[in-house]
Design an enzyme around this catalytic site. Structure first.
Site, mmCIF file in Angstrom:
data_model
loop_
_atom_site.group_PDB
_atom_site.id
_atom_site.type_symbol
_atom_site.label_atom_id
_atom_site.label_comp_id
_atom_site.label_asym_id
_atom_site.label_seq_id
_atom_site.Cartn_x
_atom_site.Cartn_y
_atom_site.Cartn_z
ATOM 1 N N GLU A 73 0.844 -1.213 0.000
ATOM 2 C CA GLU A 73 0.000 0.000 0.000
ATOM 3 C C GLU A 73 0.873 1.255 0.000
ATOM 4 O OE1 GLU A 73 -3.143 -0.276 -0.575
ATOM 5 O OE2 GLU A 73 -2.960 -2.439 -0.412
ATOM 6 N N TRP A 77 1.970 1.733 -3.435
ATOM 7 C CA TRP A 77 0.930 2.341 -4.283
ATOM 8 C C TRP A 77 1.006 3.864 -4.161
ATOM 9 C CZ3 TRP A 77 -2.042 0.855 -8.150
ATOM 10 C CH2 TRP A 77 -2.400 -0.495 -8.290
ATOM 11 N N TRP A 87 -20.705 10.393 -20.670
ATOM 12 C CA TRP A 87 -21.140 10.340 -19.271
ATOM 13 C C TRP A 87 -22.545 10.925 -19.164
ATOM 14 C CZ3 TRP A 87 -17.797 7.518 -16.664
ATOM 15 C CH2 TRP A 87 -16.432 7.590 -16.953
ATOM 16 N N ASN A 92 -10.657 1.904 2.456
ATOM 17 C CA ASN A 92 -10.192 1.728 1.076
ATOM 18 C C ASN A 92 -11.120 0.864 0.231
ATOM 19 O OD1 ASN A 92 -8.173 1.920 -1.108
ATOM 20 N ND2 ASN A 92 -7.959 -0.273 -0.720
ATOM 21 N N TRP A 120 -16.083 10.564 -13.551
ATOM 22 C CA TRP A 120 -15.335 10.290 -12.319
ATOM 23 C C TRP A 120 -14.811 11.569 -11.665
ATOM 24 C CZ3 TRP A 120 -10.169 11.777 -12.695
ATOM 25 C CH2 TRP A 120 -9.694 11.994 -13.991
ATOM 26 N N TRP A 171 -9.401 7.088 -8.166
ATOM 27 C CA TRP A 171 -10.603 7.342 -8.982
ATOM 28 C C TRP A 171 -10.427 6.797 -10.383
ATOM 29 C CZ3 TRP A 171 -15.556 8.323 -8.416
ATOM 30 C CH2 TRP A 171 -15.988 8.686 -7.138
HETATM 31 C C1 FAD Z 1 -11.326 6.346 -5.148
HETATM 32 C C2 FAD Z 1 -10.154 6.364 -4.193
HETATM 33 C C3 FAD Z 1 -9.711 7.574 -3.676
HETATM 34 C C4 FAD Z 1 -8.621 7.620 -2.786
HETATM 35 N N1 FAD Z 1 -8.186 8.829 -2.311
HETATM 36 C C5 FAD Z 1 -7.103 8.883 -1.491
HETATM 37 C C6 FAD Z 1 -6.604 10.136 -1.025
HETATM 38 O O1 FAD Z 1 -7.094 11.210 -1.377
HETATM 39 N N2 FAD Z 1 -5.543 10.110 -0.165
HETATM 40 C C7 FAD Z 1 -4.958 8.946 0.241
HETATM 41 O O2 FAD Z 1 -4.010 8.983 1.038
HETATM 42 N N3 FAD Z 1 -5.385 7.762 -0.222
HETATM 43 C C8 FAD Z 1 -6.440 7.681 -1.065
HETATM 44 N N4 FAD Z 1 -6.886 6.467 -1.510
HETATM 45 C C9 FAD Z 1 -6.135 5.246 -1.133
HETATM 46 C C10 FAD Z 1 -6.619 4.543 0.147
HETATM 47 O O3 FAD Z 1 -8.007 4.336 0.087
HETATM 48 C C11 FAD Z 1 -6.272 5.290 1.429
HETATM 49 O O4 FAD Z 1 -4.914 5.642 1.410
HETATM 50 C C12 FAD Z 1 -6.519 4.414 2.645
HETATM 51 O O5 FAD Z 1 -7.871 4.034 2.714
HETATM 52 C C13 FAD Z 1 -6.121 5.158 3.891
HETATM 53 O O6 FAD Z 1 -6.399 4.389 5.022
HETATM 54 P P1 FAD Z 1 -5.228 3.820 5.924
HETATM 55 O O7 FAD Z 1 -4.299 4.905 6.293
HETATM 56 O O8 FAD Z 1 -5.861 3.051 7.028
HETATM 57 O O9 FAD Z 1 -4.501 2.829 4.909
HETATM 58 P P2 FAD Z 1 -3.581 1.550 5.140
HETATM 59 O O10 FAD Z 1 -4.313 0.395 4.552
HETATM 60 O O11 FAD Z 1 -3.120 1.403 6.522
HETATM 61 O O12 FAD Z 1 -2.339 1.870 4.175
HETATM 62 C C14 FAD Z 1 -1.192 2.577 4.637
HETATM 63 C C15 FAD Z 1 -0.941 3.804 3.803
HETATM 64 O O13 FAD Z 1 -0.661 3.449 2.456
HETATM 65 C C16 FAD Z 1 -1.212 4.436 1.572
HETATM 66 N N5 FAD Z 1 -2.210 3.778 0.733
HETATM 67 C C17 FAD Z 1 -3.019 2.764 1.059
HETATM 68 N N6 FAD Z 1 -3.751 2.380 0.000
HETATM 69 C C18 FAD Z 1 -3.400 3.178 -1.010
HETATM 70 C C19 FAD Z 1 -3.813 3.291 -2.373
HETATM 71 N N7 FAD Z 1 -4.716 2.474 -2.916
HETATM 72 N N8 FAD Z 1 -3.267 4.265 -3.118
HETATM 73 C C20 FAD Z 1 -2.346 5.101 -2.606
HETATM 74 N N9 FAD Z 1 -1.912 5.035 -1.333
HETATM 75 C C21 FAD Z 1 -2.428 4.095 -0.553
HETATM 76 C C22 FAD Z 1 -1.854 5.498 2.440
HETATM 77 O O14 FAD Z 1 -0.932 6.532 2.637
HETATM 78 C C23 FAD Z 1 -2.131 4.745 3.730
HETATM 79 O O15 FAD Z 1 -2.182 5.588 4.861
HETATM 80 C C24 FAD Z 1 -7.967 6.405 -2.409
HETATM 81 C C25 FAD Z 1 -8.431 5.195 -2.933
HETATM 82 C C26 FAD Z 1 -9.509 5.165 -3.813
HETATM 83 C C27 FAD Z 1 -9.977 3.851 -4.368
#
Ligand code: FAD
Length: 473
Positions: free
Chosen positions: A280, A283, A312, A347, A365, A388
């Site tokens: 993650e 990512w 759209w 997420n 989107w 997105w």
């Molecule tokens: C439509 C959509 C919009 C999103 N918008 C954002 C946003 O604006 N900001 C954001 O930080 N994340 C975003 N994410 C990614 C992800 O959903 C969140 O980072 C995550 O839910 C944060 O929760 P956590 O800190 O408990 O994550 P954890 O599961 O604990 O992951 C640890 C860290 O990894 C990073 N991370 C995790 N998943 C992703 C991912 N898919 N993409 C990029 N980084 C990731 C984050 O920094 C997160 O804090 C988005 C995902 C989707 C599908």
């Protein structure tokens, strides 16, 4: 020597590359921070996120005072006046150097370019640092020297590069020499922009962030691969807001992960819980690399330009129903209400809610991307845009267009007992779990009980076919 440190989205004193370098080079330090309301508005920054940032600036001020560094806060409408104010303040305060960590978004990079140019003319040294993600944008390239557009090969190469990257966590610098005739200023400005937000969910300050990181790595990381998709559990780190504001650094996360993973010098296996969490973090790096290599994604264009031709739909009532959690799909509604109430969304549900808007409702989107930015405390252009575009099948690593999550199947799989749905949709509290995952049963229960819960905006099979057809065309 006296130097200026410019804080932006790196609101911490521990493991801050720019601050540490300035503390190494100079005897006396001055810190600056800019409040930029018009810029926030144009970037759709959520009031909750701004409040979270500014509360963290208040904490930063206290941490900096311990290091004898006065924090000066200035308010300007947008970035345009920042370069001249920095130059003027450097001159007035006899700062011979400016230190800051890089930001990679288009407007931020342009602003920084102007600052660098202006200070060069003024013969003030400007030192910038890579700090925001683990591996610098542009440093992970294909064999042909091109940016990656697919995650897995990026990750494989990333895993090789990280070994040669400096990921050390820097300690808080020693206190600087006190500046006798300079006090903190401008702090009252912060209060003008701080609104109530869910502080229980987002306690502020570096210590709170580090505590959350330690608790996650100590208590939850081991089960992360099993719990990460279950929104009713507190199974993910919830560190995203801290990473976005820079209250925590990605290196601190990487280091805590390695320690929890028995401090082995090898990366965890990507199938293990620690490896899934690292995935993650990668990512996050990936989407920043994409944003820098393909600046169009940060300017409102899809990565796959052909998707601009999708017809759209637009229906204001549908958009409002989605925003307010009234679509008639319980998991989508619970997710959208979680976003409004906490400034965060799980997420798994971000993917479900985003796919629902872009595929079921067939709405552009970009409406959803904007709404998320306007409400998320962790809203970050690169990750939000990447998420997105993945969900809408317009991005780099996008889900194939014919993959359309069925929200009822998603809730059955990831919220079987309906615990999460009931938490955010209390009107469905007494509905049997089975009915929460079945549109016919749900409608029957809602009718029988006279609940004010809406019927689904669109029927799944119809919406799925409509979306696939629109994409196929
Ligand atoms: C439509 C959509 C919009 C999103 N918008 C954002 C946003 O604006 N900001 C954001 O930080 N994340 C975003 N994410 C990614 C992800 O959903 C969140 O980072 C995550 O839910 C944060 O929760 P956590 O800190 O408990 O994550 P954890 O599961 O604990 O992951 C640890 C860290 O990894 C990073 N991370 C995790 N998943 C992703 C991912 N898919 N993409 C990029 N980084 C990731 C984050 O920094 C997160 O804090 C988005 C995902 C989707 C599908």
């Amino acid at each position: 020597m006296r130097a200026m440190v410019w804080f932006r989205r790196d609101l911490r004193v521990a493991d801050n590359r720019a601050l540490s370098a300035a503390a190494h080079d100079a005897d006396q330090l001055v810190a600056v921070y800019f409040v930029t309301p018009a810029q926030w508005k144009s970037h759709n920054d959520a009031p909750a996120k701004i409040s979270f940032w500014l509360k963290n600036v208040q904490c930063l001020k206290i941490e900096l005072q311990r290091l004898n560094i006065p924090l000066l806060i200035f308010e300007v409408a947008d970035f345009s006046l920042v370069p001249s104010i920095i130059e003027e303040k450097c001159r007035q305060l006899n700062c011979t150097g400016l230190y800051f960590n890089q930001e990679y978004e288009v407007n931020e990079a342009a602003r920084d370019g102007s600052v660098i140019a202006l200070l060069k003319n003024a013969e003030i040294t400007c030192k910038t640092f890579h700090d925001r993600i683990l591996i610098e944008p542009g440093a992970v390239l294909t064999g042909q020297g091109k940016p990656y557009t697919v995650f897995t090969p990026f990750r494989n190469n990333w895993a090789k590069k990280i070994v040669e990257t400096d990921t050390s966590v820097l300690p808080v610098p020693k206190p600087a020499e006190k500046i006798s005739d300079l006090e903190c200023c401008g702090h009252e400005i912060l209060n003008d922009y701080i609104e109530p937000f869910s502080e229980d969910f987002w306690p502020v300050g570096e210590k709170a962030a580090q505590k959350r990181l330690a608790e996650f790595c100590g208590q939850k990381l081991a089960a992360y691969s099993q719990t990460r998709d279950l929104p009713a559990l507190d199974g993910t780190s919830r560190l995203s807001g801290y990473l976005t504001a820079g209250v925590l650094s990605p290196r601190q996360c990487f280091s805590a992960l390695n320690q929890a993973n028995n401090a082995s010098d090898k990366l965890p296996d990507f199938t293990s819980s620690a490896g899934v969490w690292l995935n993650e973090l990668i990512w996050r790096d990936f989407y920043h690399h994409v944003m820098v290599a393909f600046p169009r994604v940060g300017k409102g264009y899809p990565f796959q330009l052909a998707t601009e031709r999708i017809s759209w739909l637009y229906d204001k009532k549908h958009l409002l129903a989605w925003q307010n959690g009234l679509t008639g799909y319980p998991i989508v509604d619970a997710a959208m209400r979680q976003l409004k109430q906490t400034g965060w969304m799980h997420n798994r549900l971000r993917m479900v809610a985003a796919m629902f808007l872009s595929k079921h409702l067939l709405h552009d989107w970009r409406f959803g991307e904007r709404w998320f930015m306007q409400n998320l405390v962790d809203g970050e252009l690169a990750s939000n845009n990447g998420g997105w575009q993945w969900s809408a099948s317009t991005g780099t690593d996008a889900a194939p267009y014919f993959r359309v999550f069925n929200p009822f199947s998603q809730s059955k799989k990831f919220d079987k007992d309906g615990v999460f749905i009931r938490q955010y949709c209390p009107e469905l509290e007494n509905i049997p779990a089975k009915a929460l995952h079945d549109p016919m049963l749900l409608q029957a229960e809602v009718k029988k009980r006279g609940l004010g819960y809406p019927a689904p905006l669109v029927e799944h099979a119809f919406a799925r076919n409509r979306a696939i057809e629109a994409f196929r065309k």
